[in-house]
Design a protein around this motif. Structure first.
Motif, PDB file in Angstrom:
ATOM      1  N   ALA A  14       9.310 -12.240  -7.577  1.00 36.74           N
ATOM      2  CA  ALA A  14       8.713 -10.910  -7.727  1.00 36.74           C
ATOM      3  C   ALA A  14       8.149 -10.409  -6.403  1.00 36.74           C
ATOM      4  O   ALA A  14       8.316  -9.236  -6.043  1.00 36.74           O
ATOM      5  N   LEU A  15       7.486 -11.311  -5.666  1.00 36.13           N
ATOM      6  CA  LEU A  15       6.919 -10.923  -4.375  1.00 36.13           C
ATOM      7  C   LEU A  15       8.016 -10.538  -3.384  1.00 36.13           C
ATOM      8  O   LEU A  15       7.878  -9.563  -2.636  1.00 36.13           O
ATOM      9  N   VAL A  16       9.117 -11.300  -3.379  1.00 33.96           N
ATOM     10  CA  VAL A  16      10.233 -10.996  -2.487  1.00 33.96           C
ATOM     11  C   VAL A  16      10.822  -9.634  -2.823  1.00 33.96           C
ATOM     12  O   VAL A  16      11.095  -8.818  -1.937  1.00 33.96           O
ATOM     13  N   VAL A  17      10.994  -9.355  -4.115  1.00 33.30           N
ATOM     14  CA  VAL A  17      11.542  -8.071  -4.545  1.00 33.30           C
ATOM     15  C   VAL A  17      10.614  -6.929  -4.151  1.00 33.30           C
ATOM     16  O   VAL A  17      11.065  -5.879  -3.665  1.00 33.30           O
ATOM     17  N   ILE A  18       9.308  -7.136  -4.335  1.00 34.91           N
ATOM     18  CA  ILE A  18       8.326  -6.106  -3.974  1.00 34.91           C
ATOM     19  C   ILE A  18       8.366  -5.818  -2.475  1.00 34.91           C
ATOM     20  O   ILE A  18       8.354  -4.656  -2.046  1.00 34.91           O
ATOM     21  N   LEU A  21      11.511  -3.860  -1.656  1.00 30.50           N
ATOM     22  CA  LEU A  21      11.378  -2.472  -2.090  1.00 30.50           C
ATOM     23  C   LEU A  21      10.450  -1.690  -1.152  1.00 30.50           C
ATOM     24  O   LEU A  21      10.732  -0.538  -0.798  1.00 30.50           O
ATOM     25  N   LEU A  22       9.330  -2.336  -0.762  1.00 26.98           N
ATOM     26  CA  LEU A  22       8.409  -1.688   0.168  1.00 26.98           C
ATOM     27  C   LEU A  22       9.077  -1.439   1.514  1.00 26.98           C
ATOM     28  O   LEU A  22       8.873  -0.394   2.145  1.00 26.98           O
ATOM     29  N   ASP A  23       9.875  -2.408   1.948  1.00 25.49           N
ATOM     30  CA  ASP A  23      10.567  -2.274   3.221  1.00 25.49           C
ATOM     31  C   ASP A  23      11.546  -1.093   3.180  1.00 25.49           C
ATOM     32  O   ASP A  23      11.596  -0.293   4.117  1.00 25.49           O
ATOM     33  N   GLN A  28      12.648   4.678   4.450  1.00 27.41           N
ATOM     34  CA  GLN A  28      13.019   6.032   4.033  1.00 27.41           C
ATOM     35  C   GLN A  28      11.957   7.044   4.477  1.00 27.41           C
ATOM     36  O   GLN A  28      12.278   8.141   4.939  1.00 27.41           O
ATOM     37  N   ILE A  29      10.689   6.664   4.312  1.00 29.04           N
ATOM     38  CA  ILE A  29       9.596   7.561   4.705  1.00 29.04           C
ATOM     39  C   ILE A  29       9.616   7.812   6.207  1.00 29.04           C
ATOM     40  O   ILE A  29       9.506   8.952   6.666  1.00 29.04           O
ATOM     41  N   MET A  30       9.771   6.742   6.994  1.00 28.75           N
ATOM     42  CA  MET A  30       9.764   6.889   8.445  1.00 28.75           C
ATOM     43  C   MET A  30      10.989   7.654   8.932  1.00 28.75           C
ATOM     44  O   MET A  30      10.908   8.442   9.879  1.00 28.75           O
ATOM     45  N   SER A  31      12.124   7.438   8.292  1.00 23.13           N
ATOM     46  CA  SER A  31      13.330   8.167   8.655  1.00 23.13           C
ATOM     47  C   SER A  31      13.153   9.663   8.395  1.00 23.13           C
ATOM     48  O   SER A  31      13.506  10.502   9.229  1.00 23.13           O
ATOM     49  N   PHE A  32      12.576   9.995   7.230  1.00 18.59           N
ATOM     50  CA  PHE A  32      12.327  11.399   6.887  1.00 18.59           C
ATOM     51  C   PHE A  32      11.339  12.024   7.871  1.00 18.59           C
ATOM     52  O   PHE A  32      11.553  13.131   8.368  1.00 18.59           O
ATOM     53  N   TYR A  33      10.279  11.287   8.170  1.00 19.62           N
ATOM     54  CA  TYR A  33       9.246  11.812   9.068  1.00 19.62           C
ATOM     55  C   TYR A  33       9.811  12.040  10.469  1.00 19.62           C
ATOM     56  O   TYR A  33       9.571  13.087  11.077  1.00 19.62           O
ATOM     57  N   SER A  34      10.557  11.070  10.977  1.00 14.44           N
ATOM     58  CA  SER A  34      11.065  11.183  12.350  1.00 14.44           C
ATOM     59  C   SER A  34      12.065  12.328  12.488  1.00 14.44           C
ATOM     60  O   SER A  34      12.107  13.013  13.512  1.00 14.44           O
ATOM     61  N   LYS A  35      12.882  12.558  11.455  1.00  9.81           N
ATOM     62  CA  LYS A  35      13.861  13.637  11.523  1.00  9.81           C
ATOM     63  C   LYS A  35      13.188  15.002  11.426  1.00  9.81           C
ATOM     64  O   LYS A  35      13.641  15.969  12.026  1.00  9.81           O
ATOM     65  N   ASN A 160      12.601  -2.683   8.158  1.00 15.91           N
ATOM     66  CA  ASN A 160      11.943  -1.429   8.541  1.00 15.91           C
ATOM     67  C   ASN A 160      10.483  -1.655   8.891  1.00 15.91           C
ATOM     68  O   ASN A 160       9.937  -1.010   9.785  1.00 15.91           O
ATOM     69  N   LEU A 161       9.836  -2.567   8.173  1.00 16.76           N
ATOM     70  CA  LEU A 161       8.426  -2.859   8.436  1.00 16.76           C
ATOM     71  C   LEU A 161       8.244  -3.400   9.850  1.00 16.76           C
ATOM     72  O   LEU A 161       7.251  -3.114  10.515  1.00 16.76           O
ATOM     73  N   TYR A 162       9.204  -4.184  10.319  1.00 16.99           N
ATOM     74  CA  TYR A 162       9.143  -4.737  11.675  1.00 16.99           C
ATOM     75  C   TYR A 162       9.432  -3.657  12.715  1.00 16.99           C
ATOM     76  O   TYR A 162       8.713  -3.516  13.706  1.00 16.99           O
ATOM     77  N   ARG A 163      10.482  -2.884  12.487  1.00 16.95           N
ATOM     78  CA  ARG A 163      10.897  -1.895  13.487  1.00 16.95           C
ATOM     79  C   ARG A 163       9.858  -0.799  13.680  1.00 16.95           C
ATOM     80  O   ARG A 163       9.671  -0.288  14.785  1.00 16.95           O
TER      81      ARG A 163
END
Length: 324
Positions: A14-18, A21-23, A28-35, A160-163
């Motif tokens: 469950a933790l791995v899946v979470i 999903l968060l990643d 997606q959020i950062m991609s939207f914001y940067s564009k 994505n969390l790392y980048r």
């Protein structure tokens, strides 16, 4: 199987899946914001070069470029559009990636590559992690970033969390700090220090003739790429308040000039000028000019570049484009 073991396995899954999903969501959020808004801080120039620039001439380099070249008076005198795309604490490995990304977006008439006299002797990758958010956008950036931490970064770059791990903080800072990186067409002036720098004379230091292979390869790759794309290239070594060895001419600079000469690239070297060595009031430290020094140097540079083949070719290309 013990119920506690099963419960533990389910919890881990469950933790791995979470996390996955968060990643994905964070990406997606950062991609939207940067564009939509572009990335802030040090990323602003990369965003501009990769997505917006339509300039005739791009100035690329480290902080030495940022603090030395004033595009506004250059544009007034040269009659072409210019942007200072220097980024702090970077070197030729980074410059190669930026040239590649910038040329994929727009083909300028010319590029001024600003280097330090011992540029080829820097045996490090600088702040190459600044390109982490652009992983997946080009094979060159991907292969370069994968070399970080002795190749250990390749796995983490898929996250994505790392980048984007430092981007969110810069977004927060942008709310409180001015967008200095993009002011004055990319030029940022350093103030005059309270205590003037002392001349750093390393003339007695032996020259070990060391050249970092990745820096030399990056320089050669930049020259090859810009010439293949019919972009004019000029290499400039700005004034510095130090002598690197007897005569101020280390082997790395000799080799830099030799490589450029072999490929027909002009080098303007201001690193050993008595005019600047006699005027510490023009410097912020031993490597960077202050605002007053940048103004003096820019005016001197304008006078020289107006006579150069680089400028004549850039101006001809610009004039032909305007006619069409």
């Amino acid at each position: 199987m013990n119920r506690d073991v099963i419960k533990c396995i389910k919890t881990c899954v469950a933790l791995v899946v979470i996390v996955i999903l968060l990643d994905v969501l964070f990406g997606q959020i950062m991609s939207f914001y940067s564009k939509r808004y572009g990335l802030p801080g040090d990323y602003a120039k990369i965003e501009y070069l990769f997505r917006q620039s339509q300039d005739d001439v791009l100035i690329l380099g480290s902080s030495v470029a940022i603090n030395s070249f004033m595009p506004a008076p250059m544009m007034d005198s040269l009659g072409v559009s210019i942007f200072n795309g220097g980024c702090n604490a970077q070197n030729l490995v980074f410059f190669r990636c930026v040239v590649d990304g910038a040329l994929k977006h727009h083909q300028p008439r010319g590029i001024i590559l600003v280097l330090q006299p011992d540029e080829l002797a820097f045996d490090d990758m600088g702040r190459i992690s600044l390109l982490n958010p652009y992983y997946g956008q080009s094979s060159l950036i991907d292969s370069t970033l994968a070399l970080q931490n002795n190749g250990k970064a390749a796995f983490f770059l898929h996250s994505n969390l790392y980048r984007y791990n430092t981007v969110w903080f810069r977004i927060l800072l942008q709310s409180f700090l001015p967008k200095e990186e993009m002011a004055n067409y990319g030029f940022v002036a350093k103030h005059k220090p309270l205590l003037l720098p002392e001349f750093n004379d390393l003339g007695s230091r032996p020259d070990d003739r060391f050249v970092a292979p990745d820096k030399l390869q990056s320089l050669q790759a930049i020259i090859g790429q810009v010439q293949a794309d019919d972009v004019e290239l000029l290499v400039v070594i700005p004034p510095c308040y130090k002598r690197l060895m007897a005569g101020g001419n280390p082997y790395s600079k000799q080799l830099l000039k030799q490589v450029c000469q072999e490929h027909g690239v002009q080098v303007m070297d201001y690193s050993e000028m008595d005019y600047f060595w006699q005027r510490p009031e023009l410097f912020y430290d031993n490597s960077h000019l202050n605002g007053e020094g940048a103004n003096v140097f820019t005016q001197m540079f304008i006078g020289q570049i107006l006579k150069s083949e680089f400028y004549q070719r850039v101006k001809n290309k610009s004039d032909e484009s305007n006619k069409n």
